[in-house]
Design a protein around this motif. Sequence first.
Motif, PDB file in Angstrom:
ATOM      1  N   SER A 219       4.477  -3.834  -8.650  1.00 55.56           N
ATOM      2  CA  SER A 219       3.113  -3.356  -8.387  1.00 55.56           C
ATOM      3  C   SER A 219       2.132  -3.999  -9.366  1.00 55.56           C
ATOM      4  N   ALA A 220       0.861  -3.917  -9.006  1.00 60.86           N
ATOM      5  CA  ALA A 220      -0.209  -4.423  -9.887  1.00 60.86           C
ATOM      6  C   ALA A 220      -0.956  -3.280 -10.546  1.00 60.86           C
ATOM      7  N   GLU A 221      -0.453  -2.040 -10.401  1.00 61.87           N
ATOM      8  CA  GLU A 221      -1.140  -0.893 -10.958  1.00 61.87           C
ATOM      9  C   GLU A 221      -0.919  -0.830 -12.463  1.00 61.87           C
ATOM     10  N   LEU A 222      -1.996  -0.638 -13.234  1.00 61.89           N
ATOM     11  CA  LEU A 222      -1.946  -0.608 -14.684  1.00 61.89           C
ATOM     12  C   LEU A 222      -1.541   0.778 -15.196  1.00 61.89           C
ATOM     13  N   THR A 223      -0.830   0.808 -16.327  1.00 60.21           N
ATOM     14  CA  THR A 223      -0.555   2.090 -16.964  1.00 60.21           C
ATOM     15  C   THR A 223      -1.807   2.564 -17.682  1.00 60.21           C
ATOM     16  N   GLU A 224      -1.804   3.815 -18.044  1.00 56.21           N
ATOM     17  CA  GLU A 224      -2.969   4.394 -18.719  1.00 56.21           C
ATOM     18  C   GLU A 224      -3.214   3.731 -20.073  1.00 56.21           C
ATOM     19  N   LYS A 225      -2.146   3.463 -20.836  1.00 54.03           N
ATOM     20  CA  LYS A 225      -2.296   2.811 -22.138  1.00 54.03           C
ATOM     21  C   LYS A 225      -2.818   1.388 -21.989  1.00 54.03           C
ATOM     22  N   PHE A 226      -2.310   0.673 -20.976  1.00 52.38           N
ATOM     23  CA  PHE A 226      -2.739  -0.711 -20.735  1.00 52.38           C
ATOM     24  C   PHE A 226      -4.245  -0.732 -20.450  1.00 52.38           C
ATOM     25  N   LEU A 271      -6.391  -8.635   1.702  1.00 56.53           N
ATOM     26  CA  LEU A 271      -7.029  -7.627   0.857  1.00 56.53           C
ATOM     27  C   LEU A 271      -7.456  -8.112  -0.527  1.00 56.53           C
ATOM     28  N   ALA A 272      -7.009  -9.285  -0.974  1.00 55.34           N
ATOM     29  CA  ALA A 272      -7.277  -9.710  -2.354  1.00 55.34           C
ATOM     30  C   ALA A 272      -8.772  -9.762  -2.662  1.00 55.34           C
ATOM     31  N   ILE A 273      -9.550 -10.309  -1.742  1.00 61.06           N
ATOM     32  CA  ILE A 273     -10.998 -10.441  -1.986  1.00 61.06           C
ATOM     33  C   ILE A 273     -11.664  -9.067  -2.008  1.00 61.06           C
ATOM     34  N   GLU A 274     -11.241  -8.168  -1.142  1.00 60.38           N
ATOM     35  CA  GLU A 274     -11.844  -6.841  -1.103  1.00 60.38           C
ATOM     36  C   GLU A 274     -11.517  -6.044  -2.364  1.00 60.38           C
ATOM     37  N   VAL A 275     -10.285  -6.206  -2.882  1.00 61.65           N
ATOM     38  CA  VAL A 275      -9.921  -5.515  -4.124  1.00 61.65           C
ATOM     39  C   VAL A 275     -10.719  -6.091  -5.291  1.00 61.65           C
ATOM     40  N   ALA A 284      -3.708  -0.909  -3.030  1.00 63.66           N
ATOM     41  CA  ALA A 284      -3.688  -1.315  -1.623  1.00 63.66           C
ATOM     42  C   ALA A 284      -3.024  -2.670  -1.435  1.00 63.66           C
ATOM     43  N   MET A 285      -2.938  -3.465  -2.490  1.00 58.91           N
ATOM     44  CA  MET A 285      -2.346  -4.793  -2.365  1.00 58.91           C
ATOM     45  C   MET A 285      -0.825  -4.695  -2.345  1.00 58.91           C
ATOM     46  N   GLY A 286      -0.214  -5.464  -1.440  1.00 60.48           N
ATOM     47  CA  GLY A 286       1.244  -5.483  -1.331  1.00 60.48           C
ATOM     48  C   GLY A 286       1.760  -6.896  -1.280  1.00 60.48           C
ATOM     49  N   PRO A 287       2.005  -7.559  -2.427  1.00 60.78           N
ATOM     50  CA  PRO A 287       2.515  -8.927  -2.420  1.00 60.78           C
ATOM     51  C   PRO A 287       3.977  -8.966  -2.008  1.00 60.78           C
ATOM     52  N   ALA A 288       4.407 -10.071  -1.405  1.00 64.53           N
ATOM     53  CA  ALA A 288       5.791 -10.235  -0.954  1.00 64.53           C
ATOM     54  C   ALA A 288       6.514 -11.306  -1.759  1.00 64.53           C
ATOM     55  N   ASP A 289       5.844 -11.920  -2.761  1.00 60.90           N
ATOM     56  CA  ASP A 289       6.500 -12.929  -3.588  1.00 60.90           C
ATOM     57  C   ASP A 289       5.898 -12.889  -4.980  1.00 60.90           C
ATOM     58  N   ASN A 290       6.484 -13.642  -5.917  1.00 59.58           N
ATOM     59  CA  ASN A 290       6.022 -13.623  -7.302  1.00 59.58           C
ATOM     60  C   ASN A 290       4.635 -14.250  -7.468  1.00 59.58           C
ATOM     61  N   ALA A 291       4.297 -15.225  -6.644  1.00 59.79           N
ATOM     62  CA  ALA A 291       2.960 -15.823  -6.713  1.00 59.79           C
ATOM     63  C   ALA A 291       1.898 -14.777  -6.387  1.00 59.79           C
ATOM     64  N   LEU A 293       2.378 -11.485  -6.566  1.00 62.87           N
ATOM     65  CA  LEU A 293       2.434 -10.426  -7.565  1.00 62.87           C
ATOM     66  C   LEU A 293       1.668 -10.828  -8.825  1.00 62.87           C
ATOM     67  N   GLY A 294       1.797 -12.092  -9.244  1.00 60.72           N
ATOM     68  CA  GLY A 294       1.064 -12.568 -10.416  1.00 60.72           C
ATOM     69  C   GLY A 294      -0.445 -12.497 -10.199  1.00 60.72           C
ATOM     70  N   LEU A 295      -0.881 -12.862  -8.984  1.00 58.94           N
ATOM     71  CA  LEU A 295      -2.312 -12.818  -8.683  1.00 58.94           C
ATOM     72  C   LEU A 295      -2.820 -11.385  -8.614  1.00 58.94           C
ATOM     73  N   ALA A 296      -2.001 -10.491  -8.004  1.00 57.75           N
ATOM     74  CA  ALA A 296      -2.420  -9.091  -7.880  1.00 57.75           C
ATOM     75  C   ALA A 296      -2.593  -8.464  -9.261  1.00 57.75           C
ATOM     76  N   ARG A 297      -1.694  -8.752 -10.194  1.00 58.17           N
ATOM     77  CA  ARG A 297      -1.802  -8.190 -11.537  1.00 58.17           C
ATOM     78  C   ARG A 297      -2.991  -8.793 -12.295  1.00 58.17           C
ATOM     79  N   ALA A 298      -3.256 -10.095 -12.066  1.00 55.80           N
ATOM     80  CA  ALA A 298      -4.424 -10.737 -12.696  1.00 55.80           C
ATOM     81  C   ALA A 298      -5.724 -10.114 -12.193  1.00 55.80           C
ATOM     82  N   ILE A 299      -5.782  -9.812 -10.881  1.00 56.30           N
ATOM     83  CA  ILE A 299      -6.971  -9.157 -10.313  1.00 56.30           C
ATOM     84  C   ILE A 299      -7.143  -7.774 -10.914  1.00 56.30           C
ATOM     85  N   SER A 300      -6.049  -7.047 -11.089  1.00 56.72           N
ATOM     86  CA  SER A 300      -6.118  -5.706 -11.648  1.00 56.72           C
ATOM     87  C   SER A 300      -6.699  -5.720 -13.060  1.00 56.72           C
ATOM     88  N   VAL A 301      -6.252  -6.660 -13.906  1.00 57.36           N
ATOM     89  CA  VAL A 301      -6.775  -6.769 -15.275  1.00 57.36           C
ATOM     90  C   VAL A 301      -8.222  -7.262 -15.261  1.00 57.36           C
TER      91      VAL A 301
END
Length: 360
Positions: A219-226, A271-275, A284-291, A293-301
């Motif tokens: 997932s790309a969801e951040l923890t509270e501490k992060f 969904l990447a642009i909308e997020v 809402a983002m659901g990646p199916a590969d590591n590429a 997943l890396g982008l989803a986590r970068a967008i989250s940060v």
Amino acid sequence: MSTAETATKVETKGYNRGLILGFTMAESMLLLVFCLLLMTGAIIANERLKANNAVKEVARLEDTLKKKEKDLKVLETKLTALSGQISLVDKRKLEEDWRELVEAREAVKALKEQGVERDKIDELAKGVAVLMQKSIDVSDPERLKERIDALLAAENALNDQRRLEEELKAALARGKDLEVLLANAESELEKTQQTSKPHEWPPIISLSEASGYFFRSGSAELTEKFTSDLNGSISAQIADNLKRYGVDIVEVIGHTDEQPLSRLNSNMDKLAIEVLALKKPVTAMGPADNAGLGLARAISVANVLRGNGALEGVTILPLSAAQLVMPGDKLTTGQAGNVETRRRIEIRIRRRDNSVLASE
């Protein structure tokens, strides 16, 4: 027939010969004289009318002549006065004055080109005007017209000169403003150069799971501490580096390990642009590969950093390196496994490439 009857007939015949249209000769003469008198009266009346008109015209012409004589006397008086003035000036002196006038005008022009103060030039121009007035020959109308034309041309030239001077002043004022802006830019550049060491690059901020910066699995969801650290010490460190190195771009790069994801289908393209635009949540983002997943986590940060006041106005770019780059900037050769240090967010800062903007 008797002699008496014959005489009576002859007398009657002779009497009939003396009649004209039933009038006797005496009556006819009287009628003719009367007609002549009527004609004469008509002619006399017509001549009297002409004579009266002629008298009126003569009176009008006399009035006009008197006015013309007065005007002529005024002109003669002026001409006499002017002639008296001209007679006081020697012709050779006029030529010398005119030559001096031309030289003086050339001198004034040269002084203007050399940047002599306006007050000084005005004083010289007044002197030139005085010489011009003294040098006018009113006895020659054609010459007088030429001098008047020269005066008008000189006045127009002076007006043009004043207009150009005003435009020059405005241009100089704008130039001073540009100089101030340039000086400010040079000052800012100097400050940047002073704070930035030669050949020293901004440090990379690495946020790995090994250091306690976790994402939920897959997932790309951040923890509270992060999230708290991103809004606190990490944002402050980024802002300090931006100022210290004079840079304006923040790159957020998502890295993963080489474990494959179990999801079959990805919605990142949808969904990447909308997020990124905060229209949908990160979950809402659901990646199916590591590429992905890396982008989803970068967008989250990136979304957390973009909402931080310390980084307001800074361009923050989310990127994905997926599983390809090892810690220490080495490309993977296929090291599989659950490695926490590889699952990380790297924050790099750099300066914008303005040459690309200029070419667009």
